[in-house]
Design a protein around this motif. Structure first.
Motif, PDB file in Angstrom:
ATOM      1  N   THR A 136       1.387   1.275   8.092  1.00 28.42           N
ATOM      2  CA  THR A 136       0.373   1.095   7.054  1.00 28.42           C
ATOM      3  C   THR A 136      -0.865   1.893   7.424  1.00 28.42           C
ATOM      4  O   THR A 136      -1.327   1.833   8.572  1.00 28.42           O
ATOM      5  N   GLU A 171      -3.852   1.954   5.369  1.00 33.21           N
ATOM      6  CA  GLU A 171      -5.103   1.471   4.785  1.00 33.21           C
ATOM      7  C   GLU A 171      -5.174  -0.053   4.865  1.00 33.21           C
ATOM      8  O   GLU A 171      -4.167  -0.742   4.792  1.00 33.21           O
ATOM      9  N   GLY A 172      -6.388  -0.557   5.046  1.00 30.49           N
ATOM     10  CA  GLY A 172      -6.582  -1.995   5.107  1.00 30.49           C
ATOM     11  C   GLY A 172      -6.044  -2.644   6.365  1.00 30.49           C
ATOM     12  O   GLY A 172      -5.756  -3.847   6.378  1.00 30.49           O
ATOM     13  N   THR A 173      -5.909  -1.882   7.433  1.00 32.16           N
ATOM     14  CA  THR A 173      -5.349  -2.419   8.666  1.00 32.16           C
ATOM     15  C   THR A 173      -6.429  -3.112   9.490  1.00 32.16           C
ATOM     16  O   THR A 173      -7.616  -2.779   9.408  1.00 32.16           O
ATOM     17  N   THR A 223       0.844  -1.196   0.000  1.00 33.88           N
ATOM     18  CA  THR A 223       0.000   0.000   0.000  1.00 33.88           C
ATOM     19  C   THR A 223       0.882   1.251   0.000  1.00 33.88           C
ATOM     20  O   THR A 223       2.107   1.169  -0.047  1.00 33.88           O
TER      21      THR A 223
END
Length: 226
Positions: free
Chosen positions: A208, A210-212, A167
């Motif tokens: 990170t 996003e998408g965590t 990402t």
């Protein structure tokens, strides 16, 4: 470019080796268990070695260390012992670029994204108990690396989790408000350091955005394996 990856058979190491091969690099993957190493491809050399005893770094343009060990209450010496071996080998072979994985836990701090549960309960409890020996040894490793005359970078991820792709991860000096780092993003950050000089002789935190996972999901996975 010839890249040496230490700890190549770990979760981050495998991703790093694959990303480096995909980018067209020659990779020497160093692991204590070469028979179980799953990555294959042109340009790959798999070498059996224990980095606390020997570090096969000859001919490398950069050494990327993803060495790590699970938390334990027992004394941890992996980081300091392997670092001593690697530094000696790099000086002997004339290799200058070194990038090592440490942890945000070596410098505990308030995470703006962490909330009460992480900042007031989990982080103090973990750093004082099961992670204490690990973080102590990581701090020794960091000092050894900083005191060396090499072109080093120390990379500090936050809580690691698995994801399918890289990402737009975030970098910051030394510490970050971010709570999680995907292993794919960590691997990408490490690979970027092979050619990027912006973080030479500096410590960088990678997280990170996003998408965590949620903190509760991460705790459930750690506790119950799902």
């Amino acid at each position: 470019m010839r890249i040496v990856v230490l700890g190549a058979n770990g979760g981050t190491g495998r991703r790093l080796v694959q990303q480096a091969l995909d980018a067209g690099h020659d990779v020497r993957a160093v692991t204590r268990q070469p028979r179980s190493f799953p990555v294959r491809g042109p340009g790959l050399e798999v070498v059996a070695a224990d980095a606390t005893v020997e570090a096969p770094v000859s001919g490398a343009a950069v050494v990327l260390s993803t060495l790590g060990t699970p938390f334990t209450r027992r004394p941890v010496r992996l980081y300091s012992r392997s670092t001593a071996t690697v530094l000696a080998a790099m000086r002997r072979e004339g290799v200058r670029r070194l990038v090592v994985v440490s942890s945000s836990g070596t410098e505990p701090h308030h995470h703006a994204e962490g909330g009460f549960l992480l900042n007031r309960i989990i982080q103090p409890l973990v750093t004082a108990t099961i992670a204490r020996s690990t973080y102590d040894d990581m701090r020794i490793m960091e000092k050894m690396v900083r005191d060396s005359d090499l072109d080093w970078t120390i990379v500090r991820p936050s809580g690691l989790f698995d994801s399918d792709s890289v990402t737009r991860y975030r970098l910051s000096e030394s510490r970050s408000d971010g709570v999680f780092t995907s292993r794919a993003d960590l691997a990408a950050c490490l690979l970027a350091q092979a050619t990027d000089t912006a973080w030479v002789r500096r410590t960088v935190a990678v997280t990170t955005a996003e998408g965590t996972p949620t903190l509760l999901a991460m705790l459930r996975r750690e506790a119950f394996g799902n």
